[in-house]
Scaffold this motif. Sequence first.
Motif, PDB file in Angstrom:
ATOM      1  N   GLY A 125      -2.813   8.881  -3.772  1.00  0.00           N
ATOM      2  CA  GLY A 125      -2.757   7.663  -4.559  1.00  0.00           C
ATOM      3  C   GLY A 125      -1.439   7.517  -5.298  1.00  0.00           C
ATOM      4  N   SER A 126      -1.117   6.278  -5.647  1.00  0.00           N
ATOM      5  CA  SER A 126       0.185   5.955  -6.228  1.00  0.00           C
ATOM      6  C   SER A 126       0.475   6.698  -7.531  1.00  0.00           C
ATOM      7  CB  SER A 126       0.274   4.442  -6.461  1.00  0.00           C
ATOM      8  OG  SER A 126       1.444   4.106  -7.162  1.00  0.00           O
ATOM      9  N   SER A 154      -0.409   5.323  -1.401  1.00  0.00           N
ATOM     10  CA  SER A 154      -1.119   4.063  -1.633  1.00  0.00           C
ATOM     11  C   SER A 154      -2.490   4.397  -2.187  1.00  0.00           C
ATOM     12  CB  SER A 154      -1.261   3.249  -0.341  1.00  0.00           C
ATOM     13  OG  SER A 154      -2.252   3.812   0.493  1.00  0.00           O
ATOM     14  N   ASP A 155      -3.174   3.363  -2.698  1.00  0.00           N
ATOM     15  CA  ASP A 155      -4.520   3.568  -3.236  1.00  0.00           C
ATOM     16  C   ASP A 155      -5.606   3.163  -2.244  1.00  0.00           C
ATOM     17  OD1 ASP A 155      -3.357   4.465  -5.522  1.00  0.00           O
ATOM     18  OD2 ASP A 155      -3.932   2.780  -6.793  1.00  0.00           O
ATOM     19  N   ARG A 156      -5.227   2.863  -1.021  1.00  0.00           N
ATOM     20  CA  ARG A 156      -6.216   2.474  -0.015  1.00  0.00           C
ATOM     21  C   ARG A 156      -6.963   3.713   0.491  1.00  0.00           C
ATOM     22  NH1 ARG A 156      -4.935   3.761   5.190  1.00  0.00           N
ATOM     23  NH2 ARG A 156      -2.871   4.654   5.505  1.00  0.00           N
ATOM     24  N   SER A 157      -8.101   3.484   1.131  1.00  0.00           N
ATOM     25  CA  SER A 157      -8.839   4.572   1.762  1.00  0.00           C
ATOM     26  C   SER A 157      -8.200   4.882   3.113  1.00  0.00           C
ATOM     27  CB  SER A 157     -10.311   4.173   1.953  1.00  0.00           C
ATOM     28  OG  SER A 157     -10.935   3.980   0.712  1.00  0.00           O
ATOM     29  N   ALA A 158      -7.838   6.122   3.321  1.00  0.00           N
ATOM     30  CA  ALA A 158      -7.144   6.513   4.551  1.00  0.00           C
ATOM     31  C   ALA A 158      -8.134   7.027   5.590  1.00  0.00           C
ATOM     32  CB  ALA A 158      -6.114   7.596   4.242  1.00  0.00           C
ATOM     33  N   ASP A 159      -7.847   6.718   6.851  1.00  0.00           N
ATOM     34  CA  ASP A 159      -8.625   7.222   7.982  1.00  0.00           C
ATOM     35  C   ASP A 159      -7.920   8.470   8.497  1.00  0.00           C
ATOM     36  OD1 ASP A 159      -9.981   7.748  10.308  1.00  0.00           O
ATOM     37  OD2 ASP A 159      -9.506   5.851  11.288  1.00  0.00           O
ATOM     38  N   LEU A 160      -8.378   9.641   8.056  1.00  0.00           N
ATOM     39  CA  LEU A 160      -7.685  10.888   8.387  1.00  0.00           C
ATOM     40  C   LEU A 160      -7.562  11.090   9.880  1.00  0.00           C
ATOM     41  CD1 LEU A 160      -8.807  11.430   5.378  1.00  0.00           C
ATOM     42  CD2 LEU A 160      -8.511  13.833   5.965  1.00  0.00           C
ATOM     43  N   ILE A 161      -8.669  10.913  10.594  1.00  0.00           N
ATOM     44  CA  ILE A 161      -8.674  11.212  12.023  1.00  0.00           C
ATOM     45  C   ILE A 161      -7.916  10.149  12.802  1.00  0.00           C
ATOM     46  CG2 ILE A 161     -10.146  11.481  14.041  1.00  0.00           C
ATOM     47  CD1 ILE A 161     -12.242  12.740  12.208  1.00  0.00           C
ATOM     48  N   GLY A 162      -8.221   8.884  12.550  1.00  0.00           N
ATOM     49  CA  GLY A 162      -7.596   7.813  13.304  1.00  0.00           C
ATOM     50  C   GLY A 162      -6.102   7.699  13.080  1.00  0.00           C
ATOM     51  N   GLU A 163      -5.621   8.075  11.884  1.00  0.00           N
ATOM     52  CA  GLU A 163      -4.210   7.940  11.558  1.00  0.00           C
ATOM     53  C   GLU A 163      -3.447   9.254  11.688  1.00  0.00           C
ATOM     54  OE1 GLU A 163      -3.432   5.558   7.983  1.00  0.00           O
ATOM     55  OE2 GLU A 163      -5.566   5.085   7.976  1.00  0.00           O
ATOM     56  N   GLY A 164      -4.100  10.313  12.130  1.00  0.00           N
ATOM     57  CA  GLY A 164      -3.414  11.587  12.306  1.00  0.00           C
ATOM     58  C   GLY A 164      -2.952  12.205  11.006  1.00  0.00           C
ATOM     59  N   CYS A 167      -4.240  15.771   5.562  1.00  0.00           N
ATOM     60  CA  CYS A 167      -5.113  15.845   4.398  1.00  0.00           C
ATOM     61  C   CYS A 167      -4.803  14.689   3.461  1.00  0.00           C
ATOM     62  CB  CYS A 167      -4.954  17.186   3.657  1.00  0.00           C
ATOM     63  SG  CYS A 167      -3.369  17.387   2.814  1.00  0.00           S
ATOM     64  N   VAL A 168      -5.764  14.393   2.586  1.00  0.00           N
ATOM     65  CA  VAL A 168      -5.542  13.408   1.531  1.00  0.00           C
ATOM     66  C   VAL A 168      -5.929  14.051   0.209  1.00  0.00           C
ATOM     67  CG1 VAL A 168      -5.970  11.423   3.027  1.00  0.00           C
ATOM     68  CG2 VAL A 168      -7.864  12.414   1.726  1.00  0.00           C
ATOM     69  N   ILE A 169      -5.299  13.583  -0.854  1.00  0.00           N
ATOM     70  CA  ILE A 169      -5.701  13.969  -2.202  1.00  0.00           C
ATOM     71  C   ILE A 169      -6.449  12.777  -2.755  1.00  0.00           C
ATOM     72  CG2 ILE A 169      -4.896  14.550  -4.515  1.00  0.00           C
ATOM     73  CD1 ILE A 169      -2.590  16.068  -3.196  1.00  0.00           C
ATOM     74  N   ARG A 170      -7.740  12.959  -2.982  1.00  0.00           N
ATOM     75  CA  ARG A 170      -8.660  11.846  -3.213  1.00  0.00           C
ATOM     76  C   ARG A 170      -9.594  12.180  -4.366  1.00  0.00           C
ATOM     77  NH1 ARG A 170     -12.120  10.311   1.943  1.00  0.00           N
ATOM     78  NH2 ARG A 170     -10.079   9.462   2.581  1.00  0.00           N
ATOM     79  N   GLY A 171      -9.932  11.158  -5.138  1.00  0.00           N
ATOM     80  CA  GLY A 171     -10.837  11.350  -6.264  1.00  0.00           C
ATOM     81  C   GLY A 171     -12.220  10.842  -5.976  1.00  0.00           C
ATOM     82  N   ALA A 247      -7.786  -8.317 -12.289  1.00  0.00           N
ATOM     83  CA  ALA A 247      -8.124  -7.101 -11.556  1.00  0.00           C
ATOM     84  C   ALA A 247      -6.992  -6.786 -10.588  1.00  0.00           C
ATOM     85  CB  ALA A 247      -9.440  -7.262 -10.800  1.00  0.00           C
ATOM     86  N   VAL A 248      -6.658  -5.520 -10.447  1.00  0.00           N
ATOM     87  CA  VAL A 248      -5.618  -5.079  -9.519  1.00  0.00           C
ATOM     88  C   VAL A 248      -6.196  -3.980  -8.643  1.00  0.00           C
ATOM     89  CG1 VAL A 248      -3.742  -5.669 -11.112  1.00  0.00           C
ATOM     90  CG2 VAL A 248      -4.684  -3.356 -11.118  1.00  0.00           C
ATOM     91  N   ASN A 249      -5.499  -3.674  -7.548  1.00  0.00           N
ATOM     92  CA  ASN A 249      -6.013  -2.634  -6.643  1.00  0.00           C
ATOM     93  C   ASN A 249      -5.027  -1.489  -6.471  1.00  0.00           C
ATOM     94  OD1 ASN A 249      -4.044  -3.821  -5.106  1.00  0.00           O
ATOM     95  ND2 ASN A 249      -5.291  -4.081  -3.273  1.00  0.00           N
ATOM     96  N   GLU A 250      -4.148  -1.293  -7.469  1.00  0.00           N
ATOM     97  CA  GLU A 250      -3.175  -0.201  -7.403  1.00  0.00           C
ATOM     98  C   GLU A 250      -3.012   0.351  -8.811  1.00  0.00           C
ATOM     99  OE1 GLU A 250       0.435   1.992  -7.516  1.00  0.00           O
ATOM    100  OE2 GLU A 250       0.251   0.037  -8.485  1.00  0.00           O
TER     101      GLU A 250
END
Length: 339
Positions: A125-126, A154-164, A167-171, A247-250
Amino acid sequence: MFGDRIPASKRVRFRATRSRSHGACGLDQILAIRTFVRVAEAGSFAKAADSMNLPRSSVSKLVQDLEVHLGTKLVERTTRSVTMTNEGLAYHERALRLLADLDDMDGTVAGSRSTPKGRLRVDIGSVLANRILIPVLDDFQRQYPDIDLLLGVSDRSADLIGEGIDCVIRGGALPDSSLKARKLCELDYVVCAAPGYLAGRQAPAHPDELDGHRIVSYFSASSGKRFPLRFQHGDEKIERPASIGIAVNESTAHLTALLAGLGVGQSFGFFARPHFQAGTLVELLPEWKPENHALHLVYPADRFPNPRLRAFADWAATVFEAADARRGAGATDIIHSHG
């Protein structure tokens, strides 16, 4: 990882040996298996080709050659995607175990004589990237100069498998059983607003007194849904919808909106506290806070962590420990703990 780009040396060797039987146990079959796994994970030949830095025609030929060698069809091809056959599903499961053992074997031997090397894709995330990770990345580079780090921010949800993604650092909660997680820390929230916004307004002493206040909230980029404000004091819990205001998304933009005096909102404590000290934000409702936000390093459950990922995970654990709300760390501690 299985989606890593294929080194040029291996691609050259493959081309030089294509006239040999693909049933032999040389590099051709291993490369074909890796390619099949990547196609299965990505769901398309085009995505697999991009992630492996290979022409799409080569990826298609590798999978086709593997099917010829096995004497069975592994995938059903369409113009836009691929679907695994029953035989492909069974082969994919065993191929994952084989490649995990192979990567672990190679990493164990290589690790005894060299440092981890190669491509590593990490998404984060940002605010976590800009305030915690990036300021101390020079320490990681000094320790592991041969790791080619691709940092997706970015703050979007990442597709680990589809995007190769390795790892992600996620809350937050981790409902997906296909993922494994290593807890890094817990982050706390604070309620705050700019002095300019509060001027001439009654500061709330209870969450119910937020009626009439503009709220700076956060919304999901995928669903467009605003996240409510959550409060807890002892055993009492209150949830208030965030329906009035902006409202914001970042996450960085969210704090910028608070600093601009657009309303009241909840932000990560480590991010907001320097502004409390500077007087550019004022903490509100200090006795009313939601539960801490658990932060994890997440990777696909069906992949064995390679030496690059293990090195990054161990390093990140020490970095984010400084941000753990349970030890009362501030942003200054975070940035300078590895300086």
